[in-house]
Write an enzyme that holds these catalytic residues in place. Structure first.
Site, PDB file in Angstrom:
ATOM      1  N   GLU A 210       4.130  16.664  16.239  1.00  0.00           N
ATOM      2  CA  GLU A 210       3.274  15.668  16.896  1.00  0.00           C
ATOM      3  C   GLU A 210       2.260  15.242  15.841  1.00  0.00           C
ATOM      4  OE1 GLU A 210       3.524  14.508  20.022  1.00  0.00           O
ATOM      5  OE2 GLU A 210       5.148  15.813  20.662  1.00  0.00           O
ATOM      6  N   CYS A 244      -5.738  11.093  18.066  1.00  0.00           N
ATOM      7  CA  CYS A 244      -4.521  10.701  17.339  1.00  0.00           C
ATOM      8  C   CYS A 244      -4.024   9.325  17.773  1.00  0.00           C
ATOM      9  CB  CYS A 244      -3.436  11.743  17.532  1.00  0.00           C
ATOM     10  SG  CYS A 244      -3.033  12.017  19.264  1.00  0.00           S
TER      11      CYS A 244
HETATM   12  P1  NAD Z   1      -4.049  18.964   9.778  1.00  0.00           P
HETATM   13  O1  NAD Z   1      -2.637  18.595   9.588  1.00  0.00           O
HETATM   14  O2  NAD Z   1      -4.955  18.961   8.618  1.00  0.00           O
HETATM   15  O3  NAD Z   1      -4.139  20.439  10.416  1.00  0.00           O
HETATM   16  C1  NAD Z   1      -3.354  20.836  11.519  1.00  0.00           C
HETATM   17  C2  NAD Z   1      -3.140  22.341  11.412  1.00  0.00           C
HETATM   18  O4  NAD Z   1      -2.483  22.634  10.195  1.00  0.00           O
HETATM   19  C3  NAD Z   1      -4.441  23.136  11.418  1.00  0.00           C
HETATM   20  O5  NAD Z   1      -4.276  24.270  12.255  1.00  0.00           O
HETATM   21  C4  NAD Z   1      -4.617  23.564   9.964  1.00  0.00           C
HETATM   22  O6  NAD Z   1      -5.234  24.844   9.852  1.00  0.00           O
HETATM   23  C5  NAD Z   1      -3.206  23.613   9.461  1.00  0.00           C
HETATM   24  N1  NAD Z   1      -3.068  23.335   8.008  1.00  0.00           N
HETATM   25  C6  NAD Z   1      -3.862  22.543   7.242  1.00  0.00           C
HETATM   26  N2  NAD Z   1      -3.407  22.545   5.959  1.00  0.00           N
HETATM   27  C7  NAD Z   1      -2.328  23.343   5.935  1.00  0.00           C
HETATM   28  C8  NAD Z   1      -1.412  23.749   4.910  1.00  0.00           C
HETATM   29  N3  NAD Z   1      -1.544  23.318   3.653  1.00  0.00           N
HETATM   30  N4  NAD Z   1      -0.407  24.588   5.231  1.00  0.00           N
HETATM   31  C9  NAD Z   1      -0.254  25.014   6.494  1.00  0.00           C
HETATM   32  N5  NAD Z   1      -1.099  24.675   7.499  1.00  0.00           N
HETATM   33  C10 NAD Z   1      -2.105  23.858   7.235  1.00  0.00           C
HETATM   34  O7  NAD Z   1      -4.588  18.027  10.942  1.00  0.00           O
HETATM   35  P2  NAD Z   1      -6.022  17.971  11.552  1.00  0.00           P
HETATM   36  O8  NAD Z   1      -7.006  17.456  10.571  1.00  0.00           O
HETATM   37  O9  NAD Z   1      -6.329  19.274  12.217  1.00  0.00           O
HETATM   38  O10 NAD Z   1      -5.787  16.866  12.698  1.00  0.00           O
HETATM   39  C11 NAD Z   1      -5.744  15.517  12.399  1.00  0.00           C
HETATM   40  C12 NAD Z   1      -4.350  14.957  12.349  1.00  0.00           C
HETATM   41  O11 NAD Z   1      -3.602  15.398  13.460  1.00  0.00           O
HETATM   42  C13 NAD Z   1      -4.329  13.446  12.423  1.00  0.00           C
HETATM   43  O12 NAD Z   1      -3.329  12.937  11.569  1.00  0.00           O
HETATM   44  C14 NAD Z   1      -3.960  13.164  13.871  1.00  0.00           C
HETATM   45  O13 NAD Z   1      -3.391  11.916  14.116  1.00  0.00           O
HETATM   46  C15 NAD Z   1      -3.016  14.281  14.118  1.00  0.00           C
HETATM   47  N6  NAD Z   1      -2.936  14.536  15.554  1.00  0.00           N
HETATM   48  C16 NAD Z   1      -1.806  14.236  16.207  1.00  0.00           C
HETATM   49  C17 NAD Z   1      -1.739  14.430  17.571  1.00  0.00           C
HETATM   50  C18 NAD Z   1      -0.510  14.116  18.355  1.00  0.00           C
HETATM   51  O14 NAD Z   1      -0.463  14.522  19.509  1.00  0.00           O
HETATM   52  N7  NAD Z   1       0.454  13.417  17.819  1.00  0.00           N
HETATM   53  C19 NAD Z   1      -2.833  14.947  18.247  1.00  0.00           C
HETATM   54  C20 NAD Z   1      -3.975  15.245  17.527  1.00  0.00           C
HETATM   55  C21 NAD Z   1      -4.024  15.051  16.182  1.00  0.00           C
END
Ligand code: NAD
Length: 456
Positions: A210, A244
């Site tokens: 997602e 998002c």
């Molecule tokens: P992110 O991808 O930075 O982080 C998501 C998760 O991944 C967190 O738990 C984080 O700890 C982990 N993570 C970060 N870097 C990592 C790595 N190198 N290796 C493994 N895990 C890692 O996203 P965010 O900043 O938490 O959220 C924002 C993003 O999420 C935006 O792009 C937004 O559009 C998207 N989002 C999508 C939805 C949806 O339902 N489609 C909902 C909310 C947010």
């Protein structure tokens, strides 16, 4: 054996005991979850305020309320979703009957982001429980208060060989991802989504991603601009734009540009007052890193409205940017904050081309009363989902699946789609023994014309 290995091994034993196969037992777990959330309601709302400055109203409407609705919908339909579904048989398998049945996948990993830290962790959990899985949750480190409450609440309600929470940052994620799961459900950015998918590939673990991206709004000629501006301002500035599916940018028919910007300003003032930074209903930016990232975006065009900052409280006022620099991060990356760039267009076809030249959006919002334009957008553009004449509220309809396409994600959840995501649908053919049609068995001499008649 480290903590994760031990947890996985205990979960595997529990899963193989067959306890989660029992649908009545699963329903009890959903009821327990509902009661736990209800008991923790005030604590959850306080944690959401501490993490994101969300008001109780916004916290309930966009987080708790959605999870309650998911639980109730799953409870209502679980018996029917888990039943054997008879399907038609074919002449080629005569005599036989056939059915499909949904089966749990096993142990699933749910990784969630910080922007709706409760809902985006608990809604997939509801579907995973309903489908009969054991679950490891990894909420985001950035939303630390909510993540802690989730862990405490779930540890009180469920044994760790059934549902367990692991906390931490990307190091913990990397560690978790090195283990084998039966499914990984990840919500976050496309970049981290790639890392998740790569890790999952090593174990051939299926993934639901997602993700996010830039979700456009199109404003067509002849619409009620005041109403559109109000609905766009609401969708954009809820959770200070950290949504998002928030409108990322607006493509507006050139002749409406000025009126639209004026109406947008008025809507912002009505909703958040002339000093939104002092409005307790207006959320904050999650942390310094994202605050600093957004500050840079404020300089990528003409500041038409807003732009006020409270660096101590990490607040940025609702901001409108006109003439955005198309090569800047404002128009390349997902904004994920309270900044809305507006771009005028002359012909409707330009909006189609503009969007087709970019990654598939997670959401798209068209404001139009023109049926041809509505059909053009719905049929010709590829995007996760969206609304005609509104923003974001497609998520509220519990009867519709939610998910992205291409770089905005793969797979979906909410309601039955969530149950399906965490289930395997098994197809079974039950053969009758009273007759054994000899056609399929060698020797084939003299049978070819009959085979052709049956299969052609
Ligand atoms: P992110 O991808 O930075 O982080 C998501 C998760 O991944 C967190 O738990 C984080 O700890 C982990 N993570 C970060 N870097 C990592 C790595 N190198 N290796 C493994 N895990 C890692 O996203 P965010 O900043 O938490 O959220 C924002 C993003 O999420 C935006 O792009 C937004 O559009 C998207 N989002 C999508 C939805 C949806 O339902 N489609 C909902 C909310 C947010």
């Amino acid at each position: 054996m480290n903590e994760i290995q031990l947890c996985l091994s205990e979960m595997r034993t529990f899963f193989l005991s067959g306890t989660t196969q029992d649908v009545t037992w699963r329903k009890k777990q959903l009821i327990t979850l509902r009661q736990s959330i209800s008991q923790y309601e005030t604590t959850i709302l306080k944690a959401l305020y501490a993490d994101l400055g969300k008001s109780d109203f916004e916290g309930f409407a966009t987080e708790l309320g959605i999870v309650y609705a998911e639980i109730d919908h799953h409870l209502k339909h679980l018996d029917s979703w888990t039943k054997k579904h008879r399907v038609r048989s074919t002449i080629l398998t005569f005599p036989s009957s056939a059915f499909t049945i949904a089966q749990p996948l096993g142990i699933v990993l749910i990784m969630s982001p910080w922007n709706y830290p409760f809902q985006l962790t608990l809604a997939p959990l509801v579907a995973a429980i309903a489908a009969g899985n054991c679950v490891i949750l990894k909420p985001s480190r950035y939303s630390e208060h909510t993540s802690q409450v989730i862990e405490e609440m779930l540890a009180k309600a469920f044994l760790s060989n059934y549902i367990a929470t692991f906390q931490g940052g990307s190091a913990m994620n990397t560690e978790l991802l090195s283990h084998r799961f039966d499914h990984i459900f990840f919500t976050g950015s496309p970049n981290v989504g790639k890392i998740v998918m790569e890790s999952a590939a090593k174990h051939l673990t299926p993934v639901t991603l997602e993700l996010g991206g830039k979700s456009p709004v199109i404003i067509d000629a002849g619409i009620n601009v005041k109403l559109a501006a109000k609905r766009i301002a609401w969708g954009k500035f809820i959770n200070a734009g950290q949504t998002c599916v928030a409108p990322d940018y607006v493509l507006v028919k050139r002749e409406l540009l000025e009126t639209f910007v004026e109406e947008l300003k008025k809507s912002i003032q009505v909703m958040y007052g002339t000093n939104p930074l002092n409005n307790s209903d207006y959320p904050k930016i999650i942390n310094q890193k994202h605050f600093d990232r957004l500050l840079e975006l404020l300089t990528c065009g003409t500041l038409a409205y807003g732009g006020q900052l409270d660096p101590k409280a990490l607040k940025i006022a609702p901001t409108i940017i006109t003439e955005p620099n198309m090569d800047s991060n404002l128009m390349i990356d997902e904004i994920f904050g309270p900044i809305l760039p507006i771009i005028p267009y002359d012909n409707f076809e330009q909006t189609i081309e503009f969007i087709q030249n970019r990654e598939h959006p997670l959401a798209l919002y068209l404001f139009s009363d023109n049926k041809t334009h509505q059909d053009l957008v719905v049929n010709n553009l590829i995007y996760g989902g969206g609304c005609i004449n509104d923003t974001i509220v497609h998520l509220v309809n519990v009867h519709m699946a939610f998910g992205g396409v291409g770089s905005s994600g793969m797979g979906s959840y909410h309601a039955k789609a969530g149950f399906n995501t965490f289930s395997h649908t098994k197809s079974i053919l039950k053969k009758g023994n009273w007759l054994d049609v000899p056609l399929r068995y060698p020797p084939f001499k003299g049978k070819f014309s009959l085979l052709k008649r049956l299969m052609k």
